[in-house]
Each structure stands twice: as structure tokens, then as C-alpha cells.
Motif scaffolding. Structure first.
Motif, PDB file in Angstrom:
ATOM      1  N   ASP A 132       0.847  -1.217   0.150  1.00 40.94           N
ATOM      2  CA  ASP A 132       0.047  -0.011   0.064  1.00 40.94           C
ATOM      3  C   ASP A 132       0.821   1.258  -0.028  1.00 40.94           C
ATOM      4  O   ASP A 132       0.289   2.421   0.289  1.00 40.94           O
ATOM      5  CB  ASP A 132      -0.912   0.113   1.228  1.00 40.94           C
ATOM      6  N   PHE A 133       2.346   1.297  -0.294  1.00 45.82           N
ATOM      7  CA  PHE A 133       2.984   2.254  -0.310  1.00 45.82           C
ATOM      8  C   PHE A 133       2.801   3.134  -1.631  1.00 45.82           C
ATOM      9  O   PHE A 133       2.531   2.586  -2.716  1.00 45.82           O
ATOM     10  CB  PHE A 133       4.346   1.697  -0.437  1.00 45.82           C
ATOM     11  N   ASP A 134       2.639   4.559  -1.487  1.00 46.62           N
ATOM     12  CA  ASP A 134       1.900   5.116  -2.565  1.00 46.62           C
ATOM     13  C   ASP A 134       3.329   5.880  -3.267  1.00 46.62           C
ATOM     14  O   ASP A 134       3.014   6.520  -4.177  1.00 46.62           O
ATOM     15  CB  ASP A 134       1.119   6.606  -2.140  1.00 46.62           C
ATOM     16  N   THR A 136       5.745   7.673  -2.314  1.00 49.94           N
ATOM     17  CA  THR A 136       6.225   8.822  -1.478  1.00 49.94           C
ATOM     18  C   THR A 136       6.278   9.084   0.087  1.00 49.94           C
ATOM     19  O   THR A 136       7.217   9.112   0.524  1.00 49.94           O
ATOM     20  CB  THR A 136       5.348  10.011  -1.839  1.00 49.94           C
ATOM     21  N   ASN A 137       5.188   8.560   0.622  1.00 52.35           N
ATOM     22  CA  ASN A 137       4.936   8.596   2.103  1.00 52.35           C
ATOM     23  C   ASN A 137       5.373   7.545   2.962  1.00 52.35           C
ATOM     24  O   ASN A 137       4.544   6.318   2.936  1.00 52.35           O
ATOM     25  CB  ASN A 137       3.341   9.200   2.531  1.00 52.35           C
ATOM     26  N   VAL A 138       6.592   7.119   3.197  1.00 47.99           N
ATOM     27  CA  VAL A 138       7.208   5.757   3.522  1.00 47.99           C
ATOM     28  C   VAL A 138       6.548   5.533   4.858  1.00 47.99           C
ATOM     29  O   VAL A 138       5.988   4.317   5.302  1.00 47.99           O
ATOM     30  CB  VAL A 138       8.770   6.002   3.635  1.00 47.99           C
ATOM     31  N   THR A 139       6.497   6.498   6.046  1.00 45.01           N
ATOM     32  CA  THR A 139       6.135   6.123   7.075  1.00 45.01           C
ATOM     33  C   THR A 139       4.223   5.907   7.371  1.00 45.01           C
ATOM     34  O   THR A 139       3.960   5.428   8.331  1.00 45.01           O
ATOM     35  CB  THR A 139       6.432   7.133   8.458  1.00 45.01           C
ATOM     36  N   ALA A 140       3.763   6.357   6.316  1.00 46.70           N
ATOM     37  CA  ALA A 140       2.384   6.063   6.194  1.00 46.70           C
ATOM     38  C   ALA A 140       1.884   4.631   5.978  1.00 46.70           C
ATOM     39  O   ALA A 140       0.602   4.201   5.685  1.00 46.70           O
ATOM     40  CB  ALA A 140       1.473   7.099   5.472  1.00 46.70           C
ATOM     41  N   ALA A 141       2.670   4.095   5.200  1.00 46.68           N
ATOM     42  CA  ALA A 141       2.348   2.654   4.431  1.00 46.68           C
ATOM     43  C   ALA A 141       2.616   1.691   5.563  1.00 46.68           C
ATOM     44  O   ALA A 141       3.171   1.666   6.585  1.00 46.68           O
ATOM     45  CB  ALA A 141       3.362   2.497   3.308  1.00 46.68           C
ATOM     46  N   THR A 142       1.975   0.363   5.221  1.00 45.45           N
ATOM     47  CA  THR A 142       2.125  -0.733   5.954  1.00 45.45           C
ATOM     48  C   THR A 142       3.245  -1.426   5.539  1.00 45.45           C
ATOM     49  O   THR A 142       3.343  -1.935   4.289  1.00 45.45           O
ATOM     50  CB  THR A 142       0.548  -1.558   6.040  1.00 45.45           C
ATOM     51  N   TRP A 143       4.101  -1.862   6.304  1.00 45.65           N
ATOM     52  CA  TRP A 143       5.340  -2.592   6.034  1.00 45.65           C
ATOM     53  C   TRP A 143       5.493  -3.972   6.835  1.00 45.65           C
ATOM     54  O   TRP A 143       5.205  -3.885   8.092  1.00 45.65           O
ATOM     55  CB  TRP A 143       6.721  -1.843   6.096  1.00 45.65           C
ATOM     56  N   GLN A 144       5.633  -4.952   6.252  1.00 44.46           N
ATOM     57  CA  GLN A 144       6.022  -6.186   6.633  1.00 44.46           C
ATOM     58  C   GLN A 144       7.399  -6.563   6.700  1.00 44.46           C
ATOM     59  O   GLN A 144       7.782  -6.613   5.598  1.00 44.46           O
ATOM     60  CB  GLN A 144       4.995  -7.085   6.349  1.00 44.46           C
ATOM     61  N   THR A 145       7.818  -7.102   7.948  1.00 45.32           N
ATOM     62  CA  THR A 145       9.286  -7.543   7.909  1.00 45.32           C
ATOM     63  C   THR A 145       9.581  -8.884   7.256  1.00 45.32           C
ATOM     64  O   THR A 145       8.556  -9.614   7.471  1.00 45.32           O
ATOM     65  CB  THR A 145       9.979  -7.687   9.200  1.00 45.32           C
ATOM     66  N   LEU A 146      10.236  -9.108   6.203  1.00 47.16           N
ATOM     67  CA  LEU A 146      10.796 -10.415   5.518  1.00 47.16           C
ATOM     68  C   LEU A 146      11.705 -11.233   6.342  1.00 47.16           C
ATOM     69  O   LEU A 146      12.699 -10.308   6.685  1.00 47.16           O
ATOM     70  CB  LEU A 146      10.884  -9.999   4.108  1.00 47.16           C
ATOM     71  N   LEU A 168       7.271 -14.706  -1.630  1.00 45.26           N
ATOM     72  CA  LEU A 168       6.495 -13.719  -1.717  1.00 45.26           C
ATOM     73  C   LEU A 168       5.068 -13.894  -2.135  1.00 45.26           C
ATOM     74  O   LEU A 168       4.331 -13.039  -2.465  1.00 45.26           O
ATOM     75  CB  LEU A 168       6.913 -12.503  -2.630  1.00 45.26           C
ATOM     76  N   SER A 169       4.861 -15.129  -2.469  1.00 47.72           N
ATOM     77  CA  SER A 169       3.707 -15.680  -3.276  1.00 47.72           C
ATOM     78  C   SER A 169       2.206 -15.243  -2.102  1.00 47.72           C
ATOM     79  O   SER A 169       1.405 -15.340  -2.833  1.00 47.72           O
ATOM     80  CB  SER A 169       3.500 -17.237  -3.513  1.00 47.72           C
ATOM     81  N   ARG A 170       2.377 -15.123  -1.002  1.00 39.82           N
ATOM     82  CA  ARG A 170       1.318 -14.645  -0.283  1.00 39.82           C
ATOM     83  C   ARG A 170       0.802 -13.303  -0.597  1.00 39.82           C
ATOM     84  O   ARG A 170      -0.266 -12.638   0.045  1.00 39.82           O
ATOM     85  CB  ARG A 170       1.439 -14.880   1.113  1.00 39.82           C
ATOM     86  N   PHE A 171       1.565 -12.334  -1.205  1.00 43.79           N
ATOM     87  CA  PHE A 171       1.330 -11.165  -1.449  1.00 43.79           C
ATOM     88  C   PHE A 171       0.739 -10.842  -2.685  1.00 43.79           C
ATOM     89  O   PHE A 171       1.258 -11.448  -3.624  1.00 43.79           O
ATOM     90  CB  PHE A 171       2.501 -10.340  -1.059  1.00 43.79           C
ATOM     91  N   THR A 172      -0.148  -9.803  -2.929  1.00 38.10           N
ATOM     92  CA  THR A 172      -0.785  -9.356  -4.368  1.00 38.10           C
ATOM     93  C   THR A 172      -0.542  -7.926  -4.389  1.00 38.10           C
ATOM     94  O   THR A 172      -0.395  -7.096  -3.496  1.00 38.10           O
ATOM     95  CB  THR A 172      -2.027  -9.950  -3.985  1.00 38.10           C
ATOM     96  N   GLY A 173      -1.077  -7.743  -5.811  1.00 34.96           N
ATOM     97  CA  GLY A 173      -1.015  -6.374  -6.088  1.00 34.96           C
ATOM     98  C   GLY A 173       0.353  -5.929  -6.395  1.00 34.96           C
ATOM     99  O   GLY A 173       1.347  -6.525  -6.698  1.00 34.96           O
ATOM    100  N   THR A 174       0.711  -4.577  -6.134  1.00 31.86           N
ATOM    101  CA  THR A 174       1.924  -3.863  -6.451  1.00 31.86           C
ATOM    102  C   THR A 174       2.791  -3.838  -5.179  1.00 31.86           C
ATOM    103  O   THR A 174       2.041  -3.080  -4.146  1.00 31.86           O
ATOM    104  CB  THR A 174       1.692  -2.446  -7.219  1.00 31.86           C
ATOM    105  N   ALA A 175       3.746  -4.321  -5.221  1.00 23.97           N
ATOM    106  CA  ALA A 175       4.563  -4.307  -3.961  1.00 23.97           C
ATOM    107  C   ALA A 175       5.742  -3.425  -4.164  1.00 23.97           C
ATOM    108  O   ALA A 175       6.499  -3.482  -5.241  1.00 23.97           O
ATOM    109  CB  ALA A 175       5.035  -5.934  -3.691  1.00 23.97           C
ATOM    110  N   HIS A 176       6.484  -3.071  -3.013  1.00 24.02           N
ATOM    111  CA  HIS A 176       7.591  -2.559  -2.956  1.00 24.02           C
ATOM    112  C   HIS A 176       8.470  -3.160  -1.740  1.00 24.02           C
ATOM    113  O   HIS A 176       7.883  -3.244  -0.915  1.00 24.02           O
ATOM    114  CB  HIS A 176       7.586  -0.846  -2.531  1.00 24.02           C
ATOM    115  N   ILE A 177       9.900  -3.164  -2.250  1.00 19.45           N
ATOM    116  CA  ILE A 177      10.558  -3.844  -1.278  1.00 19.45           C
ATOM    117  C   ILE A 177      11.505  -2.794  -0.645  1.00 19.45           C
ATOM    118  O   ILE A 177      12.171  -1.965  -1.558  1.00 19.45           O
ATOM    119  CB  ILE A 177      11.577  -4.861  -1.795  1.00 19.45           C
TER     120      ILE A 177
END
Length: 201
Positions: A132-134, A136-146, A168-177
């Protein structure tokens, strides 16, 4: 649409077969995984310059140091250090462009990291993912540790090690690492390097 699961399993089996036959423990580069979804080997940039590449975000959450390009013996990589920053907290993110996880199934992530002068376990690096990272706004996104393997404080300086294969197969949509380092300019002033990022299936 996602690829047929049987086709994906066949690709995965072939890929793992290539990995087991071609990759040695002391390799410092990764093979070209096929099919490759995303790759970055940090080549082509000038040594000791600020990392700036289209689609990427190089962000200082705390303090001012950011990730830089470095080149050694012809190999380019990204590096972060808070050495001599003079700041009580340094937190820096290096975030990939968006990666489409809906065009295929069975995505995997691999990369390599190294460290130098990291002598305190509180001087950390981690890898995270957000869908859900847009951009630009890093701290507003939801980040999960891998879950990945990183060099310890006793690791040989500047020796790249493999992350292990991260599913990463459990994730969908557009992802940012994202690669996130925490340190400071006094007691946590070690250096981290990353290289050879691959997302494949």
C-alpha cells in the motif's frame, strides 16, 4: 491473470535445479533467474555518489545520510553508513520501484548483503515489503518484515552473503521492497552493502 499453477511449479522446479547446479557458496554474484520479474545489480553508477535511480526512493527517516553508489573491483553496489554523521539517530530506507505480483504466481526474492565495522547488534539492517506504499509517504505505508539472512557482527567485512530464498507468493498487487538501516553517528556507525536483488518465479 495469474499463471497456471502447474506451469508455475514447472518453472520453479527448473529454477531450483539451476540454482543447485550453478551456485557455489563462495559466489559473489547471483545467476540470472528465469523468469525474472525484477532485478537490480547497481551497475553503471559513479563511485561514492548519492543513489538516485528512476522509480526508486532513497529516504532518510532520521538524520541526513542516505544510501550511496559504491564500486569496488568493477562491482557496483549500494551502501549506507552513518559514520561521522554526528547525529543521535540515523534511519535510512532504500525502496524499489513497484513490482507487479498479480501477473504470475510463486514469486521469490533473493539478494546479497555485506557489512563492515558493525560491532553492535543494535546497528541493524532489515528487508520489508509493502503493498500500500504510494511511492512517497514511507511512514504512512504498512510494512511487513521479511525473514532473511543478514551478516552478523562477526562476519568478514565486505563479504557478501546470500539472503536465502524469500517467498513472496502470499502477497498480491503492486509491492515495494525496502531495505532499512538503523544506526547513529557514534556507537552504531557501521556500514551495510546490498547487491544483486532478484524477484523471480
Amino acid at each position: 491473470m495469474k499463471m497456471n499453477k502447474i506451469t508455475t511449479l514447472l518453472f520453479a522446479s527448473l529454477t531450483m535445479g539451476m540454482m543447485s547446479s550453478c551456485v557455489n557458496d563462495d559466489d559473489t554474484t547471483l545467476p540470472e533467474y528465469t523468469p525474472l520479474i525484477f532485478g537490480e545489480d547497481f551497475s553503471g553508477a559513479a563511485d561514492n555518489t548519492l543513489f538516485e535511480k528512476e522509480g526508486w526512493l532513497n529516504f532518510a527517516e532520521a538524520g541526513t545520510p542516505r544510501w550511496t553508489n559504491q564500486v569496488y573491483s568493477g562491482n557496483g553496489y549500494a551502501e549506507f553508513t552513518s559514520y561521522q554523521s554526528g547525529q543521535t539517530s540515523n534511519i535510512a530506507w532504500l525502496i524499489t520501484p513497484g513490482i507487479n505480483l498479480d501477473a504470475q504466481e510463486g514469486e521469490k526474492l533473493v539478494f546479497q548483503t555485506a557489512q563492515a565495522f558493525v560491532d553492535n547488534a543494535a546497528n541493524t539492517i532489515e528487508v520489508l515489503i509493502s503493498t500500500d506504499f504510494d511511492g512517497t509517504n514511507v511512514t504512512a505505508a504498512t510494512w511487513q518484515t521479511l525473514n532473511a539472512t543478514f551478516p552478523t557482527t562477526s562476519a568478514t567485512y565486505y563479504q557478501f552473503i546470500k539472503s536465502g530464498v524469500i517467498d513472496l507468493s502470499r502477497f498480491t498487487g503492486t509491492a515495494h521492497i525496502a531495505f532499512k538501516v538503523k544506526g547513529n553517528g557514534t556507537t552504531l556507525d557501521g556500514t551495510y552493502q546490498i547487491d544483486n536483488i532478484r524477484v523471480y518465479n
